[in-house]
Design an enzyme around this catalytic site. Structure first.
Site, PDB file in Angstrom:
ATOM      1  N   ARG A   1      -3.661 -21.113  -1.174  1.00 54.72           N
ATOM      2  CA  ARG A   1      -3.891 -21.478   0.034  1.00 54.72           C
ATOM      3  C   ARG A   1      -4.921 -22.353   0.272  1.00 54.72           C
ATOM      4  O   ARG A   1      -6.046 -22.209  -0.418  1.00 54.72           O
ATOM      5  CB  ARG A   1      -4.088 -20.144   1.075  1.00 54.72           C
TER       6      ARG A   1
ATOM      7  N   TYR B   1       3.199 -25.510  -1.980  1.00 55.96           N
ATOM      8  CA  TYR B   1       2.604 -23.994  -2.224  1.00 55.96           C
ATOM      9  C   TYR B   1       3.020 -23.008  -1.391  1.00 55.96           C
ATOM     10  O   TYR B   1       2.661 -22.741   0.009  1.00 55.96           O
ATOM     11  CB  TYR B   1       1.215 -24.164  -2.674  1.00 55.96           C
TER      12      TYR B   1
ATOM     13  N   LYS C   1       2.229 -15.941   6.164  1.00 58.66           N
ATOM     14  CA  LYS C   1       0.911 -15.870   6.535  1.00 58.66           C
ATOM     15  C   LYS C   1       0.729 -16.626   7.942  1.00 58.66           C
ATOM     16  O   LYS C   1       0.171 -16.255   8.793  1.00 58.66           O
ATOM     17  CB  LYS C   1      -0.223 -16.570   5.577  1.00 58.66           C
TER      18      LYS C   1
ATOM     19  N   HIS D   1      -2.871  -7.702   7.483  1.00 56.81           N
ATOM     20  CA  HIS D   1      -2.843  -7.905   6.143  1.00 56.81           C
ATOM     21  C   HIS D   1      -2.651  -6.518   5.288  1.00 56.81           C
ATOM     22  O   HIS D   1      -3.826  -6.327   4.507  1.00 56.81           O
ATOM     23  CB  HIS D   1      -3.924  -8.813   5.550  1.00 56.81           C
TER      24      HIS D   1
ATOM     25  N   SER E   1      -6.793 -10.886  -0.228  1.00 56.48           N
ATOM     26  CA  SER E   1      -5.816 -11.598  -1.059  1.00 56.48           C
ATOM     27  C   SER E   1      -6.363 -11.158  -2.659  1.00 56.48           C
ATOM     28  O   SER E   1      -7.379 -11.507  -2.992  1.00 56.48           O
ATOM     29  CB  SER E   1      -6.010 -12.945  -0.914  1.00 56.48           C
TER      30      SER E   1
ATOM     31  N   CYS F   1      -6.457  -8.483  -4.327  1.00 57.24           N
ATOM     32  CA  CYS F   1      -7.306  -7.194  -4.487  1.00 57.24           C
ATOM     33  C   CYS F   1      -6.588  -5.938  -4.712  1.00 57.24           C
ATOM     34  O   CYS F   1      -7.177  -4.877  -4.439  1.00 57.24           O
ATOM     35  CB  CYS F   1      -8.531  -7.345  -3.449  1.00 57.24           C
TER      36      CYS F   1
ATOM     37  N   ASP G   1       2.341  -6.601   1.521  1.00 62.05           N
ATOM     38  CA  ASP G   1       1.272  -7.388   1.977  1.00 62.05           C
ATOM     39  C   ASP G   1       1.039  -7.644   3.417  1.00 62.05           C
ATOM     40  O   ASP G   1      -0.108  -7.870   3.983  1.00 62.05           O
ATOM     41  CB  ASP G   1       1.841  -8.886   1.340  1.00 62.05           C
TER      42      ASP G   1
ATOM     43  N   ARG H   1       2.592 -16.923  -9.367  1.00 57.00           N
ATOM     44  CA  ARG H   1       3.313 -15.665  -8.733  1.00 57.00           C
ATOM     45  C   ARG H   1       4.675 -15.692  -9.015  1.00 57.00           C
ATOM     46  O   ARG H   1       5.425 -16.664  -9.432  1.00 57.00           O
ATOM     47  CB  ARG H   1       3.081 -16.086  -7.042  1.00 57.00           C
TER      48      ARG H   1
HETATM   49  P1  GTP Z   1      -2.166 -10.941  -2.312  1.00 58.69           P
HETATM   50  O1  GTP Z   1      -0.698 -10.951  -2.743  1.00 58.69           O
HETATM   51  O2  GTP Z   1      -2.733 -12.254  -2.906  1.00 58.69           O
HETATM   52  O3  GTP Z   1      -2.234 -10.426  -0.984  1.00 58.69           O
HETATM   53  O4  GTP Z   1      -2.828  -9.834  -3.272  1.00 58.69           O
HETATM   54  P2  GTP Z   1      -2.608  -7.959  -3.466  1.00 58.69           P
HETATM   55  O5  GTP Z   1      -3.607  -7.761  -2.945  1.00 58.69           O
HETATM   56  O6  GTP Z   1      -1.250  -7.917  -3.530  1.00 58.69           O
HETATM   57  O7  GTP Z   1      -3.049  -8.055  -5.028  1.00 58.69           O
HETATM   58  P3  GTP Z   1      -2.440  -7.480  -6.522  1.00 58.69           P
HETATM   59  O8  GTP Z   1      -2.035  -6.079  -6.185  1.00 58.69           O
HETATM   60  O9  GTP Z   1      -1.282  -8.514  -6.815  1.00 58.69           O
HETATM   61  O10 GTP Z   1      -3.909  -7.347  -7.155  1.00 58.69           O
HETATM   62  C1  GTP Z   1      -4.500  -8.493  -7.864  1.00 58.69           C
HETATM   63  C2  GTP Z   1      -5.432  -8.395  -8.834  1.00 58.69           C
HETATM   64  O11 GTP Z   1      -6.048  -7.129  -9.017  1.00 58.69           O
HETATM   65  C3  GTP Z   1      -4.283  -8.321 -10.120  1.00 58.69           C
HETATM   66  O12 GTP Z   1      -5.329  -9.154 -11.345  1.00 58.69           O
HETATM   67  C4  GTP Z   1      -4.535  -6.760 -10.775  1.00 58.69           C
HETATM   68  O13 GTP Z   1      -4.361  -6.629 -11.909  1.00 58.69           O
HETATM   69  C5  GTP Z   1      -6.010  -6.389  -9.990  1.00 58.69           C
HETATM   70  N1  GTP Z   1      -5.870  -4.786  -9.548  1.00 58.69           N
HETATM   71  C6  GTP Z   1      -4.939  -4.338  -8.746  1.00 58.69           C
HETATM   72  N2  GTP Z   1      -5.476  -2.829  -8.708  1.00 58.69           N
HETATM   73  C7  GTP Z   1      -6.634  -2.751  -9.285  1.00 58.69           C
HETATM   74  C8  GTP Z   1      -7.381  -1.569  -9.751  1.00 58.69           C
HETATM   75  O14 GTP Z   1      -7.152  -0.420  -9.141  1.00 58.69           O
HETATM   76  N3  GTP Z   1      -8.222  -1.709 -10.499  1.00 58.69           N
HETATM   77  C9  GTP Z   1      -8.746  -3.032 -11.065  1.00 58.69           C
HETATM   78  N4  GTP Z   1      -9.759  -2.975 -11.908  1.00 58.69           N
HETATM   79  N5  GTP Z   1      -7.931  -4.158 -10.888  1.00 58.69           N
HETATM   80  C10 GTP Z   1      -6.773  -3.997 -10.062  1.00 58.69           C
HETATM   81  C1  SPV Z   2      -2.412 -14.060  -0.179  1.00 52.62           C
HETATM   82  O1  SPV Z   2      -3.260 -15.133  -0.570  1.00 52.62           O
HETATM   83  O2  SPV Z   2      -2.998 -13.292   0.588  1.00 52.62           O
HETATM   84  C2  SPV Z   2      -1.248 -14.039  -0.441  1.00 52.62           C
HETATM   85  C3  SPV Z   2      -0.563 -14.941  -1.073  1.00 52.62           C
HETATM   86  O3  SPV Z   2      -0.373 -12.929  -0.072  1.00 52.62           O
HETATM   87  S1  SPV Z   2       0.103 -16.253   0.109  1.00 52.62           S
HETATM   88  O4  SPV Z   2       1.267 -16.189   0.632  1.00 52.62           O
HETATM   89  O5  SPV Z   2       0.031 -17.542  -0.976  1.00 52.62           O
HETATM   90  O6  SPV Z   2      -0.986 -16.394   0.980  1.00 52.62           O
HETATM   91 MN    MN Z   3      -1.573 -11.525   1.025  1.00 48.52          MN
END
Ligand code: GTP
Ligand code: SPV
Ligand code: MN
Length: 591
Positions: free
Chosen positions: A69, A197, A206, A226, A248, A250, A277, A374
């Site tokens: 983004r 993207y 979003k 979110h 994002s 996290c 999400d 992704r």
């Molecule tokens: P968006 O799709 O961008 O909104 O992200 P999201 O919040 O769904 O993030 P996602 O669950 O894909 O996690 C992103 C990163 O955080 C990955 O690299 C994971 O491995 C890491 N991660 C997730 N949960 C944990 C946790 O409990 N501990 C640690 N250390 N890392 C974590």
């Molecule tokens: C984020 O960045 O929080 C996502 C991926 O979930 S995107 O759809 O590219 O914004």
């Molecule tokens: Mn997101």
């Protein structure tokens, strides 16, 4: 396809502007989608993966300058600048339309315009809203097919007079200097140009489900957040629902699909995924808050996803999935990314398209997959998808959880004293930036409710909306609000908390608190656990103690930085937020 005059008039205007050679309505039929897949493969837009190992799966590579983004180039164009607020980029609508119309003029010459009618939320649910996206990208059509409900049924639901969000996407030549992601909340309009993207072009996600929908929610009395939504089933078979907002990349997808530690699994605990999400939340007839996931798929971060960290996400990607910017294993046309396993393919194509020996390449510190690569996977593929996933009424929330990446400061978990304190806790969220957005990674920034990049109006008014929603709830029925931090680091820079499946231990404490089953320590920042269940966990009790402690000096610095952040909102900041801020400062000074 439709007799809806609003649709037809807008279509004529957009055709006259973009001048496509051909116009195709997407009806959602498998035959039409399959023909588009074949066309995308023929033109090289997509690569067909191993259909035995990954049936229905395809690969797509974006331009190198177009991998995340672009917050700098994302605009909220309300009539006045004040309505957009100090956090958003703003331009007067007339000026922005004039600028964009020049960019779109003739942008689809020699190309086909696809018309995608889509529903955010189950078709026909009282929560749901309809959008129509015009795009010149097959990749967008195929992704929207996974991420939303598309086609004929949506047009039927829209009817002859229904309203919809107008979404125009032109890929153009993906020039980053003329890339714009623009929202006109007062016109229900989204315009995206010069990107291909995900978050910039899958306009239901979003752009609509957060930025436009947060504005609609403010006007109509509901919330677009979110947040992941999960159901936690206890050994008695009761399921309680939790929504959680993390910035994002996290951990939302990971938490939403969590597999409990072995001993809890044996007792009968289980997690069900409703969403990973986005949550749309409104008050139900019984006075509780109900949430739906408006999406139909997961656009998940690939790196770090493995059998160990997120088995359910990985399973979800085994069929009918589109992979973007990961690496290809050329020996068997499967995919690979950092963290999948310790075995990078020797005969690899890295995300930019170069053929490399993956072992040597990664040994030199290079990454085969882009950090924000992704997968787009249908939610129905998820082994733990909730039976309530399609429930048009949504699920009742017991708890709302905020969290971010904080190396220090925030303890593993704490509970807010009440709703308004919880809103303050959300409003003061901060997190280290990630690869999900273009720009520096690892810089701590304020990201209230994980919505900094996604609120479609003035953030101060957004805080006021949260407070107003709470004021309309019986405190007994309102979800309890918590804050978590899985990312605390020790002095050597290692994560102190094991995270992932073990986060279940924290969720259990959260639900125990909601049900009044467990006492807590009252501290300056909120209620902290007296104890977190660490059965079978190899963790130093000293580390546990530190994870559940607060440092007065660090928190006083935090409070000073909050004050600076709030100052930019001036008089528009709700007085309740400042009251909570002052009360926190006083409690810390009294510590
Ligand atoms: P968006 O799709 O961008 O909104 O992200 P999201 O919040 O769904 O993030 P996602 O669950 O894909 O996690 C992103 C990163 O955080 C990955 O690299 C994971 O491995 C890491 N991660 C997730 N949960 C944990 C946790 O409990 N501990 C640690 N250390 N890392 C974590
Ligand atoms: C984020 O960045 O929080 C996502 C991926 O979930 S995107 O759809 O590219 O914004
Ligand atoms: Mn997101």
């Amino acid at each position: 396809m439709t007799q809806n005059k609003k649709v037809l008039n807008w279509l004529e205007e957009m055709k006259a502007l973009t001048k496509p050679d051909e116009v195709v309505w997407i009806d959602g039929s498998e035959a039409q989608l399959e023909a588009l897949r074949a066309e995308a493969v023929a033109t090289g837009e997509m690569i067909k993966l191993n259909q035995e190992k990954l049936p229905g799966c395809y690969y797509h590579r974006t331009a190198e300058n177009d991998v995340a983004r672009v917050e700098e180039r994302t605009f909220i164009c309300t009539e006045t600048k004040e309505e957009a607020g100090p956090i958003n980029n703003w331009m007067a609508p007339a000026e922005m339309y004039a600028k964009l119309n020049k960019l779109y003029d003739g942008s689809m010459k020699g190309r086909t315009m696809y018309i995608i009618p889509y529903s955010m939320g189950p078709v026909g649910s009282p929560f749901s809203k309809i959008g129509i996206e015009l795009t010149d990208s097959i990749y967008v059509v195929l992704n929207m097919n996974i991420m939303t409900r598309i086609g004929k049924s949506v047009i039927d639901a829209l009817g002859e007079d229904g309203d919809f969000v107008k979404c125009l996407h032109a890929k153009k030549d993906v020039n980053p200097d003329e890339r714009y992601i623009v929202h006109f909340p007062q016109d229900n309009t989204i315009m995206s140009v010069n990107s291909a993207y995900g978050g910039n072009v899958l306009l239901g996600k979003k752009c609509f489900a957060l930025r436009i929908a947060s504005y609609q929610g403010m006007k109509e009395g509901w919330m677009a957040e979110h947040m992941l939504i999960l159901g936690l089933e206890n050994p008695q078979g009761e399921v309680k629902y939790i929504a959680a907002a993390f910035p994002s990349a996290c951990g939302k997808t990971n938490l939403a699909m969590l597999i409990p530690p072995e001993y809890l699994k044996k007792k009968g605990y289980k997690v069900w995924t409703v969403g990973d999400d986005i949550a749309w939340i409104r008050k139900g007839a019984d006075g509780r808050l109900y949430a739906i996931n408006p999406e139909a798929g997961f656009f998940g971060v690939a790196p770090g996803t493995s059998v160990k960290t997120n088995f359910n996400a990985l399973e979800s990607t085994k069929k009918n999935t589109i992979f973007t910017n990961v690496a290809i294993n050329n020996d068997d046309m499967t995919v690979w990314w950092e963290g999948l396993d310790k075995n990078p393919p020797e005969n690899a194509t890295e995300w930019k398209g170069a053929k490399v020996n993956g072992k040597e390449f990664t040994a030199d510190g290079n990454k085969l997959a882009h950090p924000n690569s992704r997968f787009t996977a249908p939610a129905v593929n998820c082994p733990c998808i909730s039976p309530e996933f399609e429930n048009p009424q949504g699920v009742p929330l017991s708890a709302i959880v905020f969290g971010g990446r904080r190396a220090k400061t925030a303890p593993l978990v704490y509970q807010a004293f009440d709703w308004n304190h919880g809103v303050f806790v959300g409003a003061t969220m901060a997190s280290e930036t990630t690869a999900a957005a273009a720009g520096a990674v690892g810089v701590v920034r304020r990201d209230p409710m994980a919505m900094k990049p996604f609120v479609g109006y003035n953030m101060a008014d957004y805080f006021a909306h949260w407070i107003e929603i709470g004021a309309g709830l019986d405190p007994e029925k309102a979800p309890k609000i918590f804050h978590v931090n899985w990312f605390r680091l020790d002095d050597e820079g290692h994560f102190m908390w094991p995270g992932f499946g073990d986060n279940m231990r924290v969720l259990n404490w959260i639900l125990d608190r909601c049900e009044g089953k467990v006492d807590a320590k009252e501290t300056a920042i909120g209620y902290l656990p007296k104890e977190i269940d660490t059965t079978d966990l190899d963790i130093d009790p000293k580390a546990m103690e530190e994870l559940l402690s607060i440092d007065k000096e660090v928190w006083l610095e935090e409070v000073a930085s909050q004050k600076e952040f709030f100052a930019q909102f001036g008089d528009r900041l709700p007085k309740e937020i400042m009251e909570e801020h002052n009360a926190l400062e006083k409690r810390l000074n009294d510590m």
